[in-house]
Design a protein around this motif. Structure first.
Motif, PDB file in Angstrom:
ATOM      1  N   VAL A   1       0.858  -1.194   0.000  1.00 52.28           N
ATOM      2  CA  VAL A   1       0.000   0.000   0.000  1.00 52.28           C
ATOM      3  C   VAL A   1       0.884   1.229   0.000  1.00 52.28           C
ATOM      4  O   VAL A   1       1.814   1.350   0.798  1.00 52.28           O
ATOM      5  N   THR A   2       0.604   2.148  -0.909  1.00 55.84           N
ATOM      6  CA  THR A   2       1.275   3.444  -0.943  1.00 55.84           C
ATOM      7  C   THR A   2       0.255   4.537  -0.662  1.00 55.84           C
ATOM      8  O   THR A   2      -0.878   4.486  -1.151  1.00 55.84           O
ATOM      9  N   ASP A   3       0.648   5.481   0.145  1.00 54.11           N
ATOM     10  CA  ASP A   3      -0.264   6.567   0.496  1.00 54.11           C
ATOM     11  C   ASP A   3      -0.523   7.451  -0.718  1.00 54.11           C
ATOM     12  O   ASP A   3       0.410   7.810  -1.446  1.00 54.11           O
ATOM     13  N   PRO A   4      -1.776   7.813  -0.959  1.00 49.06           N
ATOM     14  CA  PRO A   4      -2.061   8.702  -2.099  1.00 49.06           C
ATOM     15  C   PRO A   4      -1.507  10.102  -1.859  1.00 49.06           C
ATOM     16  O   PRO A   4      -1.237  10.502  -0.720  1.00 49.06           O
ATOM     17  N   ALA A   5      -1.311  10.822  -2.937  1.00 50.02           N
ATOM     18  CA  ALA A   5      -0.793  12.186  -2.832  1.00 50.02           C
ATOM     19  C   ALA A   5      -1.814  13.081  -2.153  1.00 50.02           C
ATOM     20  O   ALA A   5      -3.025  12.798  -2.158  1.00 50.02           O
ATOM     21  N   PRO A   6      -1.357  14.174  -1.525  1.00 48.98           N
ATOM     22  CA  PRO A   6      -2.303  15.116  -0.920  1.00 48.98           C
ATOM     23  C   PRO A   6      -3.292  15.640  -1.955  1.00 48.98           C
ATOM     24  O   PRO A   6      -2.943  15.946  -3.090  1.00 48.98           O
TER      25      PRO A   6
ATOM     26  N   THR B   1      -8.270  11.617  -3.292  1.00 47.65           N
ATOM     27  CA  THR B   1      -9.138  10.742  -2.505  1.00 47.65           C
ATOM     28  C   THR B   1      -9.316   9.416  -3.230  1.00 47.65           C
ATOM     29  O   THR B   1      -9.112   9.319  -4.446  1.00 47.65           O
ATOM     30  N   THR B   2      -9.658   8.392  -2.484  1.00 46.66           N
ATOM     31  CA  THR B   2      -9.822   7.056  -3.064  1.00 46.66           C
ATOM     32  C   THR B   2     -11.134   6.450  -2.603  1.00 46.66           C
ATOM     33  O   THR B   2     -11.663   6.809  -1.540  1.00 46.66           O
TER      34      THR B   2
ATOM     35  N   THR C   1     -13.050   2.316  -2.728  1.00 46.91           N
ATOM     36  CA  THR C   1     -12.733   0.905  -2.920  1.00 46.91           C
ATOM     37  C   THR C   1     -13.627   0.293  -3.984  1.00 46.91           C
ATOM     38  O   THR C   1     -14.853   0.463  -3.960  1.00 46.91           O
TER      39      THR C   1
ATOM     40  N   ARG D   1      -5.053  -3.621  -4.569  1.00 49.89           N
ATOM     41  CA  ARG D   1      -4.589  -3.778  -3.189  1.00 49.89           C
ATOM     42  C   ARG D   1      -4.656  -5.227  -2.717  1.00 49.89           C
ATOM     43  O   ARG D   1      -3.934  -5.626  -1.824  1.00 49.89           O
TER      44      ARG D   1
ATOM     45  N   ALA E   1      -7.981   0.454  -5.006  1.00 46.99           N
ATOM     46  CA  ALA E   1      -8.221   1.796  -4.472  1.00 46.99           C
ATOM     47  C   ALA E   1      -8.229   2.762  -5.653  1.00 46.99           C
ATOM     48  O   ALA E   1      -7.163   3.165  -6.132  1.00 46.99           O
TER      49      ALA E   1
ATOM     50  N   GLU F   1      -8.496   6.152  -7.519  1.00 46.41           N
ATOM     51  CA  GLU F   1      -8.161   7.516  -7.117  1.00 46.41           C
ATOM     52  C   GLU F   1      -9.077   8.525  -7.801  1.00 46.41           C
ATOM     53  O   GLU F   1      -9.504   8.327  -8.949  1.00 46.41           O
TER      54      GLU F   1
END
Length: 769
Positions: free
Chosen positions: A341-346, A349-350, A352, A374, A407, A409
Motif C-alpha cells: 500500500v502506498t499513500d495517495p498524494a495530498p 481521494t480514493t 474501494t 490492493r 483503491a 483515485e
C-alpha cells in the motif's frame, strides 16, 4: 570358572551415573535441546523480518521443536532408524504447514496441487517475491524444511555423540543463510544475533546429563606420575585452543569491523524475476487488431463493491520509448494476496472497488485490474509497484476467475492548474525523447508549449489539438514509430493521414508531451460500459502525465463523436521546405505469443550475476559438500576410536578395546550382545553369526583361522579380568589382530550398501559410553 566373567566396559570411559533424582536428570538433559530449538527459532526470527506476518516464524519454531524432540525421544532407537522417523515427521509437518499457508494466502487448488507447485518453484519464488513476503506455500516450504533438517542434524551430533559444539554448526549455517537471504531489505538483526550467541554460550556452559562424578577429573584414578602427565597435556591443549581463538579474533575482527557499515549483498539481484511475453512487452500494437474485431469477448466483469459508475480497467503501463515502440519495461516481483500500500498524494481521494473478473479470449500474462490493486484472490500474481500493474506468471487461460480489490483515485481538479511537473534523474525515464525525432514533431510541440506556459495548460493544449484535428477509424494501420506518428499528424487526409486508433492518439500525445517537457507514459486498458462482457471494442489506450503532489493524471485526446475534425493546416502549417509526408509507413506487425517456458528461459542481457540454475547448482553443491564433510568427520572419528582402543594404553586396556571392537562389529551386523552374557557365550554368538552370514552369501571364503578368533579373544579378556598384571604387549597385539580380522570378515558378508555404511556408522561413537 572364568567363563562366567562379564565383558567390562570400554576402558577409560566415564560410567554414567545410575542413581539420582529424576528431576535432576531431567534438568541436566534439557539445556542442549532447548538451546538447539531456540537457535533454530532465532534463525526464523531473522528471516521473518522480510515477511508480512509472523506465520513463517511460527512454522520454523514448529520445525525446530518437532525435529529436536523426535531425536530426543528416539535416542534409544538405532541411529539408522532416527532419520526415517524424523523424515516421516517432516512430511506430516510440511503438509500441515503448506495447507495452513495456502489457507492463509487464500490460494485456490487442492493440497496436492499446491504442494507440487511449491516444490517446483520454492527457490525462485522466495528470491523473487515482493517484500514484505506473504507466507504462502512456495515461500515457506524451503525455510521450514531447512529448519527441520537442521534440527535433525544438530540433535544427532550434539545429543548422540555428545559433541555439542560440533552440533551447533547446522544452526549457525541456517542463521547465516537467513541473514544472507534477507540482505539489505530489513534493519540489522542485532537483537536476534546477540540472543543467538547468548543461547549458544548457555548451552555450552550448562551441565549436561552426561556429566557425572567420574567426569569431574579425567585424570582421577591414575598413578601420580601418569596423572601429572595427563593434566599437563590437557593444560597444553587448552592453552593452544585459547591461543588459536585469540589469534583468529585478532585476525578477523578488523575485517569484520570494516564490514559493519557496508550494505549487504542482495541475493535477489542474481535471480531473474518473472517476465512478460513478447506479446505483452508492447501491448499497444494490439489495439488495431482489437479494433478490427470489436465483438471479440475478452473478459467478463462483475462489480461486487464500489461506486455504480463504471471503472476503467488497466492492462499495462508503457514507460519506455525508443522511437519505434513503446514498451512495458516493468520489474515484476512475486506477490501474495495482499499487495503493498502506498499513500495517495495530498488532495487525492480514493474509494474501494472490488471486481470479479473472468478471462475469456484475452491472452498473454498481463492481468487486468482497476488501478490501483490492493488485494488479489483466485490467482497467483507478480506485481510492479512502480506502475501498479499485475501479471500472472503462468499466463492467462480461458475461464480463469479472480477477484481484485482496488483503491480507485479521484483527483482534485483545482490542484492541477497550478501543479508543476517533476524533473531530474528520478523521472528521466519518462522524460526521455529518443534521437531522431522529426523536426515537424518538435516544431508542433514547441508551438503548443509557447502558447501555454503552465504544465497542465500544455497537456490540455496537446489533448485538445489531437481531439479537434484528427478522426478515429478502426482500419487504421498499426504503428507508433516516428514515421507512423509523423504521417498520422501531418499526412494528407485524402492519402490516409490524420486518422488512427487510440494507439496513435495516445502515442502522439506522449511524444509531443515529452518534447514539451512533460513526463508522460502510455496506458493500455479497457473502458467497459458496466458489468458484463468486456469486448475488443472496449479496448483503448490513453496517455498520462505526472504532476508533483498529484501523481499520474490521465488525459483523453480522442475526438468527440459529434465533432467534425478540422484540417491541421488551419492551426499548424509546415514550412515549404518541409512538406508533409505522403507515403503511408509500414504498419507494425503484432508479435506472436511467446510460450511461457521460452519467455522465462534466460535472463535479460542487461542483468549480471548468476541466474537461478547457478544458484540451485551452487546450493546443491554446498549441500553435497556439507554431506561430504559430515561423512568424512564420522569416518575420522571412527578411525580414531579404533586406533585408541587397539594401540593406546597398557596391554589390558588394549585387549579390552579389541573386545569392544568385536562386540561393535556384531552390533553393526544387527546382533546386539546381551549385557548378561559371559565372554565365552559372546564368542560363541560371534562364531555362529559369522558362519550364518557366510552361508547366506555364496562365494564367501571357507572357514579358517578367523573362526577361532572370538574364543581366543575371550580367553585373553578373561585373563585381563582375573590376572590383569600377567598380560603382555604381544598378547595385546594378538588381540588387536584377532578383532580386526573378525570385523573385516563379518563386514565382507554384508550387502554393498551396508559395507559403505559400516565405516561411517555413528553407533560405536555412542555405544562406547
Amino acid at each position: 570358572m572364568v567363563t562366567a566373567t562379564r565383558a567390562p566396559a570400554d576402558p577409560g570411559t566415564p560410567t554414567e551415573p545410575t542413581t539420582g533424582r529424576p528431576a535432576v536428570r531431567l534438568l541436566r538433559a534439557l539445556p542442549v535441546p532447548l538451546a538447539l530449538i531456540t537457535m533454530i527459532a532465532l534463525a526464523g526470527v531473522a528471516l521473518g523480518r522480510v515477511y508480512a506476518d509472523p506465520l513463517l516464524t511460527r512454522l520454523i519454531l514448529g520445525s525446530a521443536i518437532g525435529s529436536v524432540l523426535i531425536s530426543v525421544a528416539a535416542r534409544r532407537l538405532p541411529s539408522w532408524l532416527v532419520a526415517p522417523v524424523s523424515v516421516a515427521g517432516l512430511a506430516g509437518w510440511t503438509l500441515f504447514s503448506l495447507r495452513l499457508a495456502a489457507s492463509h494466502a487464500a490460494l485456490p487448488g487442492s493440497l496436492a496441487e499446491v504442494t507440487a507447485d511449491a516444490a517446483r518453484n520454492a527457490i525462485p519464488r522466495l528470491l523473487t517475491a515482493m517484500i514484505p513476503v506473504e507466507p504462502a506455500p512456495d515461500t515457506v516450504l524451503l525455510p521450514l524444511v531447512a529448519a527441520w533438517l537442521t534440527g535433525l542434524a544438530a540433535a544427532e551430533v550434539a545429543l548422540r555423540t555428545g559433541r555439542v559444539l560440533l552440533g551447533y554448526l547446522p544452526p549457525v549455517l541456517l542463521y547465516a543463510g537467513a541473514v544472507y537471504v534477507v540482505g539489505p531489505n530489513a534493519d540489522p538483526a542485532i537483537a536476534p544475533t546477540v540472543a543467538f550467541a547468548a543461547v549458544a554460550a548457555a548451552g555450552l556452559a550448562m551441565p549436561s546429563h552426561r556429566d557425572g562424578p567420574a567426569s569431574a577429573d579425567p585424570a582421577a584414578g591414575l598413578a601420580p606420575t601418569v596423572r601429572a602427565a595427563v593434566r599437563l597435556r590437557l593444560l597444553a591443549a587448552s592453552a593452544a585452543g585459547v591461543a588459536v581463538v585469540v589469534a583468529l579474533a585478532a585476525l578477523l575482527a578488523p575485517l569484520m569491523a570494516a564490514q559493519v557499515d557496508d550494505r549487504p549483498v542482495d541475493p535477489r539481484r542474481y535471480v531473474e524475476p518473472p517476465q512478460v511475453e513478447s506479446l505483452d512487452e508492447n501491448p499497444l500494437i494490439r489495439i488495431s487488431g482489437w479494433a478490427l474485431n470489436p465483438d471479440q469477448k475478452l473478459l467478463e466483469v462483475r462489480t461486487e463493491a464500489g461506486p455504480a459508475t463504471p471503472a476503467r480497467i488497466r492492462l499495462a503501463v508503457l514507460s519506455d520509448y525508443d522511437g519505434v515502440t513503446w514498451r512495458v519495461g516493468a520489474t515484476y516481483r512475486n506477490a501474495g494476496r495482499i499487495l503493498p500500500v502506498t499513500d495517495p498524494a495530498p488532495g487525492v481521494t480514493t474509494d474501494t472497488v472490488r471486481q470479479q473478473i473472468t478471462v475469456a479470449d484475452l491472452t498473454g500474462r498481463l492481468l487486468p485490474a482497476v488501478p490501483t490493486p490492493r488485494e488479489v484472490t483466485g490467482a497467483r500474481v507478480a506485481y510492479d509497484p512502480a506502475t501498479g500493474t499485475l501479471i500472472r506468471p503462468e499466463g492467462l487461460t480461458p475461464g480463469l476467475r479472480y477477484t481484485v480489490t482496488s483503491a480507485r483515485e479521484h483527483l482534485d481538479g483545482n490542484l492541477l492548474a497550478t501543479a508543476n511537473v517533476p524533473a531530474g534523474e528520478p523521472v528521466a525515464r519518462v522524460l526521455r525523447v529518443p534521437d531522431g525525432a522529426p523536426e515537424q514533431l518538435r516544431r508542433l510541440a514547441t508551438q503548443l508549449a509557447e502558447q501555454n506556459g503552465a504544465p497542465y495548460a500544455r497537456a490540455t493544449a496537446i489533448q485538445d489539438f489531437l481531439a479537434e484535428h484528427y478522426r478515429v477509424t478502426a482500419d487504421a494501420p498499426s504503428g507508433h514509430a516516428y514515421p507512423n506518428l509523423t504521417f498520422f499528424l501531418f499526412g494528407p487526409r485524402n492519402g490516409g493521414g490524420q486518422r488512427g486508433t487510440s494507439e496513435q492518439f495516445a502515442a502522439a500525445f506522449a511524444v509531443l508531451g515529452r518534447l514539451a517537457g512533460l513526463p508522460t507514459r502510455v496506458v493500455v486498458g479497457f473502458a467497459p460500459n458496466g458489468d458484463g462482457p468486456v469486448r475488443a471494442a472496449n479496448a483503448s489506450a490513453w496517455p498520462e502525465v505526472l504532476f508533483e503532489g498529484v501523481g499520474w493524471v490521465p488525459f483523453d485526446p480522442m475526438p468527440r463523436p459529434d465533432q467534425e475534425p478540422r484540417p491541421v493546416e488551419q492551426d499548424f502549417r509546415p514550412p515549404p521546405d518541409d512538406p508533409p509526408p505522403s507515403q503511408v509507413p509500414e504498419p507494425t506487425l503484432e508479435p506472436t505469443p511467446t510460450a511461457p517456458a521460452d519467455a522465462a528461459a534466460g535472463p535479460r542481457a542487461d542483468q549480471h550475476g548468476p541466474g537461478t540454475p547457478v544458484l540451485v547448482g551452487g546450493g546443491s553443491g554446498a549441500l553435497l559438500l556439507l554431506l561430504g564433510l559430515t561423512l568424512l568427520t564420522l569416518a575420522t572419528l571412527r578411525r580414531n576410536l579404533t586406533r585408541a582402543r587397539l594401540e593406546r594404553g597398557d596391554p589390558g586396556r588394549r585387549i579390552a578395546g579389541a573386545w569392544r571392537e568385536l562386540t561393535d562389529a556384531l552390533r553393526l551386523a544387527g546382533h546386539k550382545v546381551g549385557d548378561v552374557l559371559a565372554a565365552a557365550e559372546v564368542a560363541e554368538q560371534a562364531r555362529r553369526t559369522l558362519a550364518d552370514a557366510r552361508t547366506a552369501r555364496p562365494g564367501q571364503p571357507a572357514a579358517g583361522a578367523v573362526d577361532g578368533g572370538p574364543d581366543e579373544l575371550a580367553g585373553l579378556l578373561n585373563q585381563v579380568a582375573f590376572a590383569p598384571h600377567t598380560t603382555t604387549a604381544g598378547q595385546a597385539d594378538r588381540a588387536a589382530e584377532l578383532a580386526t580380522r573378525y570385523a573385516t570378515a563379518l563386514r565382507a558378508t554384508r550387502p554393498w550398501w551396508r559395507r559403505l555404511l559400516w565405516s561411517i556408522h555413528p553407533g560405536p561413537l555412542r555405544w562406547r559410553r
